[in-house]
Design an enzyme around this catalytic site. Structure first.
Site, PDB file in Angstrom:
ATOM      1  CG  ASP A   1      -2.031   1.063   1.102  1.00 44.12           C
ATOM      2  OD1 ASP A   1      -2.352   1.477  -0.035  1.00 44.12           O
ATOM      3  OD2 ASP A   1      -2.559   1.496   2.141  1.00 44.12           O
TER       4      ASP A   1
ATOM      5  CG  ASP B   1      -1.077   2.180   6.581  1.00 44.77           C
ATOM      6  OD1 ASP B   1      -1.433   1.209   7.270  1.00 44.77           O
ATOM      7  OD2 ASP B   1      -1.864   2.846   5.888  1.00 44.77           O
TER       8      ASP B   1
HETATM    9  N1  LIG Z   1       4.351   6.895  14.036  1.00 46.12           N
HETATM   10  C1  LIG Z   1       3.621   7.939  13.637  1.00 46.12           C
HETATM   11  N2  LIG Z   1       3.981   9.186  13.985  1.00 46.12           N
HETATM   12  C2  LIG Z   1       3.255  10.252  13.597  1.00 46.12           C
HETATM   13  N3  LIG Z   1       2.132  10.171  12.865  1.00 46.12           N
HETATM   14  C3  LIG Z   1       1.705   8.956  12.486  1.00 46.12           C
HETATM   15  C4  LIG Z   1       2.430   7.780  12.852  1.00 46.12           C
HETATM   16  N4  LIG Z   1       1.771   6.706  12.352  1.00 46.12           N
HETATM   17  C5  LIG Z   1       0.703   7.196  11.697  1.00 46.12           C
HETATM   18  N5  LIG Z   1       0.643   8.544  11.769  1.00 46.12           N
HETATM   19  C6  LIG Z   1      -0.376   9.423  11.186  1.00 46.12           C
HETATM   20  O1  LIG Z   1      -1.614   8.748  11.166  1.00 46.12           O
HETATM   21  C7  LIG Z   1      -2.084   8.586   9.827  1.00 46.12           C
HETATM   22  C8  LIG Z   1      -2.704   7.216   9.667  1.00 46.12           C
HETATM   23  O2  LIG Z   1      -1.762   6.189   9.917  1.00 46.12           O
HETATM   24  P1  LIG Z   1      -1.705   4.885   9.027  1.00 46.12           P
HETATM   25  O3  LIG Z   1      -1.440   5.246   7.612  1.00 46.12           O
HETATM   26  O4  LIG Z   1      -0.778   3.945   9.688  1.00 46.12           O
HETATM   27  O5  LIG Z   1      -3.174   4.372   9.234  1.00 46.12           O
HETATM   28  P2  LIG Z   1      -4.341   4.045   8.206  1.00 46.12           P
HETATM   29  O6  LIG Z   1      -4.072   4.588   6.858  1.00 46.12           O
HETATM   30  O7  LIG Z   1      -5.602   4.360   8.871  1.00 46.12           O
HETATM   31  O8  LIG Z   1      -4.073   2.504   8.233  1.00 46.12           O
HETATM   32  P3  LIG Z   1      -4.837   1.248   7.731  1.00 46.12           P
HETATM   33  O9  LIG Z   1      -4.763   1.298   6.232  1.00 46.12           O
HETATM   34  O10 LIG Z   1      -4.035   0.125   8.320  1.00 46.12           O
HETATM   35  O11 LIG Z   1      -6.223   1.342   8.286  1.00 46.12           O
HETATM   36  C9  LIG Z   1      -0.863   8.789   8.952  1.00 46.12           C
HETATM   37  O12 LIG Z   1      -1.190   9.315   7.700  1.00 46.12           O
HETATM   38  C10 LIG Z   1      -0.037   9.766   9.757  1.00 46.12           C
HETATM   39  O13 LIG Z   1      -0.447  11.073   9.486  1.00 46.12           O
HETATM   40 MG   LIG Z   2      -2.301   5.127   5.735  1.00 48.42          MG
END
Ligand SMILES: Nc1ncnc2c1ncn2[C@@H]1O[C@H](COP(=O)(O)OP(=O)(O)OP(=O)(O)O)[C@@H](O)[C@H]1O
Ligand SMILES: [Mg+2]
Length: 263
Positions: A193, A210
Site C-alpha cells: 500500500d 502503515d
Molecule cells: N508513528 C507515527 N507518527 C506520527 N504520525 C503517524 C504515525 N503513524 C501514523 N501517523 C499518522 O496517522 C495517519 C494514519 O496512519 P496509518 O497510515 O498507519 O493508518 P491508516 O491509513 O488508517 O491505516 P490502515 O490502512 O491500516 O487502516 C498517517 O497518515 C499519519 O499522518
Molecule cells: Mg495510511
C-alpha cells in the site's frame, strides 16, 4: 455483591482508570464514544505495563483506525494506532493474511482477523527496521492497539509526502527505491500500500508507515502488490523526474548484492 457484580465493578474501575489517562474533557469524550470497553481495557493493560503513560490527542481519526498521540513512562512521545473492530471488512484483510506463512490458521472472526492485522504490522515494522528501512520504531502491541515511535517535531506529527514539496526529488527517489529494495531483498516483504500517503517526511528523511497489509514475498500476490507499489511511486515521482516502472522493478528485485536478513 455477587461475584459477577464484583468482577464487573472491578472492570468498571479499570475502564475509569484507562479513561483518566486520556487527557482533556474533549479527548475523553472522543475516547468514550469511539472506543469500546475491550479497547479501553487493552489501553488500561498497556498503561499498567508501563508502555503508555498518557494519551493526549488525536493525530488522525478514520473509519477503520484512529491514531492518537501519547507519552511513554519516560516522557517520550508515542503514536498509538487503534483499530476499530466493528467497522472492518475482514474479508479484504484476509487477502493479505492468507498466503502469508507467518499467519496460518487464523480464526475467521472479525476480532481475530483485526488482532492478527495488528500483530502483522508490528512484525513487519520489526523486519523493516532490521533491514535498514526507516519506519517508526515499534514499541508494543496488544489486541487491536499498536504503540510506536511518534514521527514528528515537538507536538506536530510529520507531514505526509503528499503534503510537502520535496527539495531534492532525485535524492528522495533513490532513497525510496533503496527502501523498497531493502524491504524486498533483506526483509523479504512487499509493502502493498505504498504511496505518498504512507510516507512521512521529517527533516527531509522519508519514513515508511502503515505496514499492516505488507506481505512476505512468497505470498501468491506479492509480485502484483509490488507492481502496484511501483506504479504509485512512479506516478508520484513523474512530476519531478523521468522514471521508468520496468527499471524500478528490476532494481528493487535485483537482490544479488543485497543479503537477505532471515528471521
Ligand atoms: N508513528 C507515527 N507518527 C506520527 N504520525 C503517524 C504515525 N503513524 C501514523 N501517523 C499518522 O496517522 C495517519 C494514519 O496512519 P496509518 O497510515 O498507519 O493508518 P491508516 O491509513 O488508517 O491505516 P490502515 O490502512 O491500516 O487502516 C498517517 O497518515 C499519519 O499522518
Ligand atoms: Mg495510511
Amino acid at each position: 455483591m455477587g461475584r459477577l457484580e464484583e468482577r464487573l465493578s472491578r472492570l468498571d474501575r479499570k475502564i475509569d482508570a484507562a479513561r483518566k489517562r486520556i487527557k482533556g474533557v474533549e479527548d475523553r469524550q472522543v475516547a468514550t464514544e469511539v472506543f469500546d470497553r475491550a479497547t479501553l481495557l487493552t489501553l488500561y493493560d498497556l498503561a499498567n505495563r508501563g508502555v503508555i503513560d498518557l494519551l493526549y490527542g488525536v493525530i488522525k481519526t478514520g473509519k477503520e483506525a484512529n491514531v492518537l498521540k501519547g507519552y511513554g513512562k519516560g516522557g517520550e512521545p508515542l503514536a498509538v494506532k487503534i483499530h476499530l473492530v466493528g467497522t472492518r471488512n475482514y474479508r479484504a484483510m484476509l487477502k493479505y493474511i492468507d498466503g502469508d506463512y507467518r499467519f496460518k490458521g487464523v480464526k475467521r472472526s472479525t476480532r481475530s482477523v483485526v488482532y492478527t492485522w495488528v500483530k502483522k504490522e508490528f512484525k513487519n515494522m520489526e523486519r523493516a527496521l532490521e533491514a535498514g528501512v526507516k519506519v517508526p520504531m515499534p514499541i508494543a502491541y496488544k489486541n487491536n492497539v499498536l504503540v510506536m515511535e511518534f514521527i514528528g517535531k515537538g507536538e506536530e506529527p510529520a507531514p505526509m509526502l503528499k503534503h510537502v514539496f520535496p527539495e531534492e526529488p532525485d535524492r528522495l527517489y533513490r532513497k525510496v527505491l533503496g527502501y523498497m529494495r531493502a524491504l524486498y531483498c533483506r526483509a523479504g516483504l512487499v509493502h502493498a500500500d505504498l504511496s505518498e500517503y504512507n510516507i512521512l517526511m521529517r527533516d527531509g528523511t522519508p519514513y515508511i508507515i502503515d505496514l499492516s497489509q505488507a506481505v512476505v514475498i512468497e505470498h501468491p500476490q506479492a509480485q502484483e502488490f509490488l507492481r502496484a507499489d511501483v506504479r504509485n511511486m512512479a506516478n508520484y515521482f513523474r512530476s519531478y523526474l523521468e522514471v521508468d516502472e520496468g527499471e524500478m522493478l528490476r532494481y528493487i528485485t535485483d537482490c544479488r548484492r543485497v543479503k537477505r536478513w532471515s528471521m
